[in-house]
Design a protein around this motif. Sequence first.
Motif, PDB file in Angstrom:
ATOM      1  N   GLY D 158       0.818  -1.204   0.000  1.00 38.35           N
ATOM      2  CA  GLY D 158       0.000   0.000   0.000  1.00 38.35           C
ATOM      3  C   GLY D 158       0.854   1.257   0.000  1.00 38.35           C
ATOM      4  N   ASP D 186      -5.069  -5.293  -0.578  1.00 38.27           N
ATOM      5  CA  ASP D 186      -6.207  -5.771   0.192  1.00 38.27           C
ATOM      6  C   ASP D 186      -7.324  -4.746   0.192  1.00 38.27           C
ATOM      7  OD1 ASP D 186      -5.642  -8.319   1.183  1.00 38.27           O
ATOM      8  OD2 ASP D 186      -4.037  -7.440   2.374  1.00 38.27           O
ATOM      9  N   VAL D 187      -8.526  -5.253   0.485  1.00 36.91           N
ATOM     10  CA  VAL D 187      -9.692  -4.382   0.398  1.00 36.91           C
ATOM     11  C   VAL D 187      -9.564  -3.131   1.252  1.00 36.91           C
ATOM     12  CG1 VAL D 187     -12.193  -4.437   0.328  1.00 36.91           C
ATOM     13  CG2 VAL D 187     -10.922  -6.562   0.415  1.00 36.91           C
ATOM     14  N   THR D 188      -9.098  -3.288   2.464  1.00 40.60           N
ATOM     15  CA  THR D 188      -9.035  -2.106   3.330  1.00 40.60           C
ATOM     16  C   THR D 188      -7.997  -1.121   2.823  1.00 40.60           C
ATOM     17  OG1 THR D 188      -7.546  -3.305   4.773  1.00 40.60           O
ATOM     18  CG2 THR D 188      -9.849  -3.275   5.402  1.00 40.60           C
ATOM     19  N   ILE D 189      -6.886  -1.645   2.335  1.00 41.22           N
ATOM     20  CA  ILE D 189      -5.851  -0.766   1.803  1.00 41.22           C
ATOM     21  C   ILE D 189      -6.346  -0.119   0.523  1.00 41.22           C
ATOM     22  CG2 ILE D 189      -3.414  -0.636   1.129  1.00 41.22           C
ATOM     23  CD1 ILE D 189      -3.830  -1.712   3.920  1.00 41.22           C
ATOM     24  N   GLN D 190      -7.046  -0.902  -0.263  1.00 38.65           N
ATOM     25  CA  GLN D 190      -7.621  -0.393  -1.502  1.00 38.65           C
ATOM     26  C   GLN D 190      -8.516   0.810  -1.211  1.00 38.65           C
ATOM     27  OE1 GLN D 190      -9.467  -3.154  -4.310  1.00 38.65           O
ATOM     28  NE2 GLN D 190     -11.392  -2.075  -4.033  1.00 38.65           N
ATOM     29  N   ALA D 191      -9.295   0.674  -0.189  1.00 39.62           N
ATOM     30  CA  ALA D 191     -10.178   1.774   0.175  1.00 39.62           C
ATOM     31  C   ALA D 191      -9.364   3.012   0.523  1.00 39.62           C
ATOM     32  CB  ALA D 191     -11.062   1.360   1.344  1.00 39.62           C
ATOM     33  N   GLN D 192      -8.257   2.808   1.226  1.00 36.80           N
ATOM     34  CA  GLN D 192      -7.403   3.956   1.574  1.00 36.80           C
ATOM     35  C   GLN D 192      -6.888   4.647   0.313  1.00 36.80           C
ATOM     36  OE1 GLN D 192      -4.268   2.319   3.923  1.00 36.80           O
ATOM     37  NE2 GLN D 192      -5.574   1.817   5.664  1.00 36.80           N
ATOM     38  N   GLU D 195      -9.532   6.481  -1.603  1.00 38.24           N
ATOM     39  CA  GLU D 195      -9.887   7.713  -0.919  1.00 38.24           C
ATOM     40  C   GLU D 195      -8.838   8.795  -1.190  1.00 38.24           C
ATOM     41  OE1 GLU D 195     -10.871   7.470   3.458  1.00 38.24           O
ATOM     42  OE2 GLU D 195     -12.675   6.719   2.433  1.00 38.24           O
TER      43      GLU D 195
END
Lengths: 468, 306, 327, 326, 319
Positions: D158, D186-192, D195
């Motif tokens: 990330g 990963d999904v959570t990192i992707q979201a970061q 954003e």
Amino acid sequence: QSITIAIGSEPSTLDPQLRDDGGERQVNDNIYETLMARTPTGELVPGLAAQPPKQVDATTWQFKLRDGVKFHNGEPFNADAVVASVSRVIDPANNSEQMAYFGTIKTAEKVDDLTVNLVTTGPDPILPSRMYWMKMIAPGYAKDGDLAGAPVGTGPYKFDSWNRGTDLKLVANADYWGGEPQIDDVTYRFVTEPGTRLSGLLSGEFDVITNLLPEFTTNVPKFAAVPGLETSVFVLGTDNEVTKDPKVREALNLAIDRKAMAEGLFMGYATLAKGSHINPAAFGFNEKLEHYPHDIEKARALIKEAGAEGKPLVVVGESGRWLKDREQIEAVAGYWAETGLNVTTDIQEFSQYLDSLMGDGPRPDAIFIANSNELLDADREMSFIYHKDGAAASNSDAEMATMIEAARVETDAAKRKALYDDIQKKGHDLNYTVPLFNLQDIYGMSERMEWQPRVDAKLMVSEMKVTE
Amino acid sequence: MLEFILRRLFQGVLVVFGVTATVFVVTRLVGDPVALMLPLSATEAQRAAFAQQIGLDQPIATQFLRFVGDIATLDFGNSLWQRRPAIEVVFERLPNTLLLIAAGLGAAVMLSIPLGAVSALRPGGLVDRLTMSVGLLGLAMPQFWLGLVAIMIFAVTLRWLPTSGMGTAAHLVLPALTLALTPLARFTMMVRASMIDELNKPYVKTARAKGLGLTRILRVHTLRNILVPFLSISGWELIATLSGYTVVVETVFAWPGLGLTAVQAIQRGDLFLMQAIVFVIAFLIVLIGIALDILSKAVDPRMELN
Amino acid sequence: MTVAPVLSVSGLAIDYELSSGGLFRKRRSVNAVSDVSFDLAPGETLGLVGESGSGKTTVGRAVLRRIPAAQGRIVFGGEDITHLGGEPLRRLRARMQIVLQDPYTSLNPRMKVSSIVAEPLIVHGLAASAEEARAAVAELLERVGLPGDAADRYPHSFSGGQRQRIGIARALALKPALIVADEPVSALDVSVRAQVVNLMQDLQRDLGISYLFIAHDLAIVRHISHRVAIMYAGRIVEIAPRDAIYQRPIHPYTEALLSAVPVANPKLQRARRRIVPPGESVDIASPPTGCRFHPRCPLATDRCREEAPQLLRKTGDHFAACWNRHA
Amino acid sequence: MPLLEIDNLHVCFDTRAGTVQALRGVSLTVAPGETLGIVGESGSGKSVTAQAVMGLIDVPGRISDGEILWEGKPLAGFAVANAARDIWGREITMIFQNPMTSLNPLMTVGAQIAEVIEVHMGSSRRAARRRAAELLSAVGISGAERRLDQYPHEFSGGMRQRVMIAMGIACEPKLLIADEPTTALDVTIQAQILELLAELQEKMGLAIVLITHDLGIVAGLCHRVAVMYAGQIVETGPVDAIFENPSHPYTQGLIRSTPGLDADEERLTAIDGAPPGLLQPPSGCAFLPRCPIGDEGCQGPQVLRAVGAGTVACRKAGEQAWREAV
Amino acid sequence: MAASASAASPTPVGTRVPRGRISELWHDKTAAIGLALILLIVFLALFAPLIAPYDPAAQSIMARLKPPVWMERGTWEHLLGTDNLGRDVLSRIIWGARATLTIGAVTCLLAATLGTVIGLWAGFMGGRTDSILMRLVDIQVSFPGILLILLVVAVLGPGVWTLVAVLSVTNWMVYARLVRGIVSSTRQTPYVEAAEVIGCRPARVIFRHILPNIVSPLMTLAILEFTNIVLAEAAVSFLGFGVQPPATSWGLDVASGRDYLFIAWWLVTFPGLAIVATVLSINLFANWLRVTTDPEEREKRFARAEAARRRRGRRRAEA
Ligand SMILES: Nc1ncnc2c1ncn2[C@@H]1O[C@H](COP(=O)(O)OP(=O)(O)OP(=O)(O)O)[C@@H](O)[C@H]1O
Ligand SMILES: Nc1ncnc2c1ncn2[C@@H]1O[C@H](COP(=O)(O)OP(=O)(O)OP(=O)(O)O)[C@@H](O)[C@H]1O
Ligand SMILES: [Mg+2]
Ligand SMILES: [Mg+2]
């Protein structure tokens, strides 16, 4: 002027008394001198001795020394120097390889400052010749100087520098008793390969190269050939299955076309050996013998007569040690095969070869050797090959052994010579050996060099000249 | 880092130990040391004394320990040929060999990088095809032969350079170039191949997307990435040179280095000297290996040192 | 009374050796998975989700007895197989199979499809050769929806989805009770992905196979699973029936995960409130103390930092490992 | 005037097996400040399009036809390559799918960021470094000063993608092309990361071309969407229109085969079959073999035409009969 | 510019059927020449007794140092001249091929067998066995190769079989490394994992799934190593520690011709050229083989050729 000489091997040490080392001699012959010397044609003359030695009794020789000679470091050359030199060589602690030459010397005694008595263990007619081999060292320097690395002698050249592995330089000795030599300094380069030596000569790097191949005499600016010390010969096993028959041995001698070989292999720079392996320049050489003729028909007939047709004959030899050794071996094997024998050659690795030549095992049918005689006296070569106990001998002829022993202690030169003639005649008639050639030493030289090489193969720079 | 060096040193010790064991097995168990090391003319008494001196009467294990001990103290015995400590001869000749190698491999390294890079820029182009042809020839030419041909042309026919020996800088040219050709070919091909590979890597795409010119990409980006494999291959070449090529080249040019000495030692049956040479070279190889690993680590921060 | 589970894993922990430990180096190992427990009923699909490196594959491989368990028990079909080895293990293989992620490398490029699919039959002595197994292979290929001529071709001439079907056919050959599917559709295109998922569902319905279905994609997992387990840094943080997880997540990580998944609906997606946990996943070689999620957790308390929470029943079938959330 | 205009772009790759026609007449525009999403099957030519814009197509590939205009001036082709270099990396930048390999492993992160500033802005080394540190903070990496001297392998995936983004915005470009920037994360990192991109766009007003597989990402971030299939654009339009009312059967299938987090379909709708090979692509509609409504009439060439708010390359689009059939 | 781009007409959509290997080889001229040369050399070696005009050891003092036929003193009897013993150079080169190829082949075979067995063992056992074996390889790789060979030869005495034995023992490591690398990486590949999960026994896994991957890289390596052996043999023989007379070997012939370099250049030149030709042709062919057995490399090569072709086209267009 300066010149560069390419020699085949680097001295392993510059100590003149311990090793039997060609490279060392080629350098030290110019730095050191001996009591006796030889003219370029091989005649024995006084060197550091003022006159030829006198035989005081059966075992004592007296040398008068030249006066006013000085070592390079200023030490005077005198009886003490001779005593010191002799004692050092024969000291068992030094384990000198040169003892092969000096084994008979018992002691040296100073008589006065310029007179020395050499005492031998038994009658030794060859002693003067031996003293042609022993270099005289400075007693003081021998104690605390670096004999092995920075030699000091009485000779025409002084040691200058030695870059191990690369080169070694000598400079002229201005105070030389024989007069300052013409060439100011000489650099030795150590080049093992004959081809490389030649290319160095052709490219102008070297002025003198040793052991030029005969083929190249037409390529080099200048060359000089001189009969050398080496004689090539096959020693036949007179007790072996096939070669014990004298007819076979005779056939072997007759089968060879020596003339063709000398022309083809040596471009004529080889002298056909006359009936034995004794060097023609040596004392005791029998001039009356002729070289064996080439008669292949007779050789075949003899083989047939002996019933040896198709019988195996193994020829042992080595490769790369002497000039065209393998060529000679294979050529001779070829001739012998023509007689109807079943000949095989066995070219051995050198240490194995030495074992075949001098070991205790069974003697080969025929073994090749290029024998050399530095002392130029027949005794050594006879003891070596003809005497049944000789290291390289292949016969069991007791009578011949007796003759050789008698000659060895005969101090009357004429009688000794007669004895040697007989021995050679006997060896010739019985075909104990198959002598081939007395090889010539050929030196390549640059255009500006002026030099007639010596029969004893010493590279005396003081005898060379440079024309510019 | 320290741990790495220690570990690497330990591996070096293993190498030297391996060489020791091999030499021991070869000289003591396969061959008869007395016969091998003494001249044929040696007397029985000398033989016996020698056998005693190297402890042949003792059990193998004891002999081996002694052997190892001697080597650890750099005591390789006296050279039979030169009659002085073998290690002295080795240290005397070693600088000559190192000089030759430095010149030869140095030239190979300096030339190969630009050559390889230029070829990689235009694979299949004229420069590339030329370099590749010469490279393939370089790999195919035995050095002894190349050396002889070079002597024939440059020393004898053209008389530009001396034929043999050591001394001036001119003496160095032919042997160094002969020594250089094979490594040069290998390096160039390697630089070319890895440059081509490297230019296809994603980070080069990034660099291009950054608007960088080709020369800058080569100089700043790919060159550094090639350095690591380059270091390791030059390490191999260095080892090969040290323990092989020099023997041949020094023989051809009568260059007074360790390689020539090795050949002479064998010709004279001087096994002590030969042993000393083998060990010193083995030791050098180990040092070179360590140095290269440290260097690679300096170039490539990712390297796991093991 | 529920039926006996096909697979029951309890307290599983797995270590990886990092360096095999040269002659003189001490071995270092990393604890990749610890304290993992779950049951899998016949005909059930358990989805295993979690971020990269959380230990999903490791669990799958441990269940298949490809790597030894450091702790815990694996019971398969009522038999403790935790320490099974040798020939019995080999025979066990007939009943549990694997479908792998990458359809491009999971088929031997040098073997014909018929040999690939027939291989399980051959090694278990159910057929002497691919020829003999021909009929069985044809049936299997038909079952997974591959054309009849597929048997004589090599894998490279198939598309990704078709290759995955070949892999499934191979897994089906021995009529296993359990298939571990390790991201079987991750490498496939969206449009093809649905084909494979549908196939797997059909097979389950017809043959009553249990799946341990490992995936990243929460939507797919939701679609195929009956129950879902969420892993984080080597532990299961939450396990519950599908709808419970997706509608009433308990663990803050599950919550964050679900909110981070983009939804293919512009209005909805723009309107969604996202709880994006800050920071990156933990390095399992040096995990934090206590709850492994605490450095990124909005609810973290001192207790979370010190004490690792157990996976506890929160409501009904809903288990979670969190000190601060209760149902 | 659009920022970027791609007109009838054809790209071929000469391979041993034959010529791969990767792009077959792609036309696109990107307006200043807008986010364009490009979606499509793997191999449909999304990356190639982006690379063509960046001048990254090289052997065995070549642009065989078409034009790329940057602010009205041609960008593609060999002769302009040098002139364009100041556009690439400065006005148009690109970040790649795999942050693990897209950074030079042997250069410090700081040097890689500073390099682009030095080259394009002519800044001094010191100034470039200062700016690099600012950028690192701007993309959410703490301890920027220290981080500058670290190497990529010391960063997580990330973070590397953040570094790539920092590099991408270093010269304040007008257009950022992001080729699957989150696929490897990963999904959570992707979201970061997503954003972060949205935030940057808002702040800097840059245009973004976002290439992705994931319809969810498109839905959340993009203003307009282009759907690619087999080297062609089959549909473009505003994001809401595309999702609510897709006109092309492929877009339809794509949206339907993506399961949601709440819908409860028994079976997923799959598009049967596989996309055509690009060695000999069909001359007509490439989707025809998989199309539920296609007929012989579809074997002719399909052109993009305006339907509703967007454009579609399907002759049946907009037909009433078709709507009912699907 | 835009004009030039559109002028380059789109390539015809033709299908190029993958050509057969042989015709492909034929199209790569250098590789084809390489293979032809290799075949020629092998043929010469196999049928040396029938082809060679003379016994390589037969000497003729009278016909020494005859130059090749095209030189002034050359004769048709000795096409490439004769050496210092009057032996026919051509015959010696033909017989030398036999020595060189035999030594190379036997050595490669021995070394490859040893290396493969050890590599398989290490790769398959993994763990401690693997790290010990590979450490052994590391250690032996750091041995001073040729020097050690010389030492052994000094002890055992020079000779063909000593050389073969020593070269084999010092060359197995490359094979071990390669095989071990492939085995352990292949073991990680999903299809091997799948095979194991299916319940394949280790033997089946090795022979069915792992070994087939080794054959072609091993062949390529062995071919390349062959050239190293040829060069090593030549070098050792040149130094006088390898093949011993009366047997022949190219290295030995160069050594014995060395002294005659200046009056008989052909003695050194022809055996040297024979070595160069052998190694070069093997390298050319092996290069091609390496690329051909690797699809990725193949594609790259195609691309490079394409790029060069296109550059030429552009240049021509500009001119
Ligand atoms: N052979 C191995 N040796 C050492 N560590 C390993 C090994 N295999 C996996 N690991 C480590 O164990 C952890 C769990 O890995 P695992 O492959 O099970 O994760 P995963 O959840 O399947 O991830 P992904 O979604 O990326 O497939 C990771 O941190 C990984 O680095
Ligand atoms: N270097 C190349 N050589 C040959 N063909 C290529 C090359 N690069 C791309 N292609 C082909 O071009 C087509 C488009 O590729 P591209 O990478 O644009 O697809 P994509 O839409 O980005 O797919 P993905 O979603 O997998 O990234 C593919 O069919 C691919 O095979
Ligand atoms: Mg996984
Ligand atoms: Mg792409």
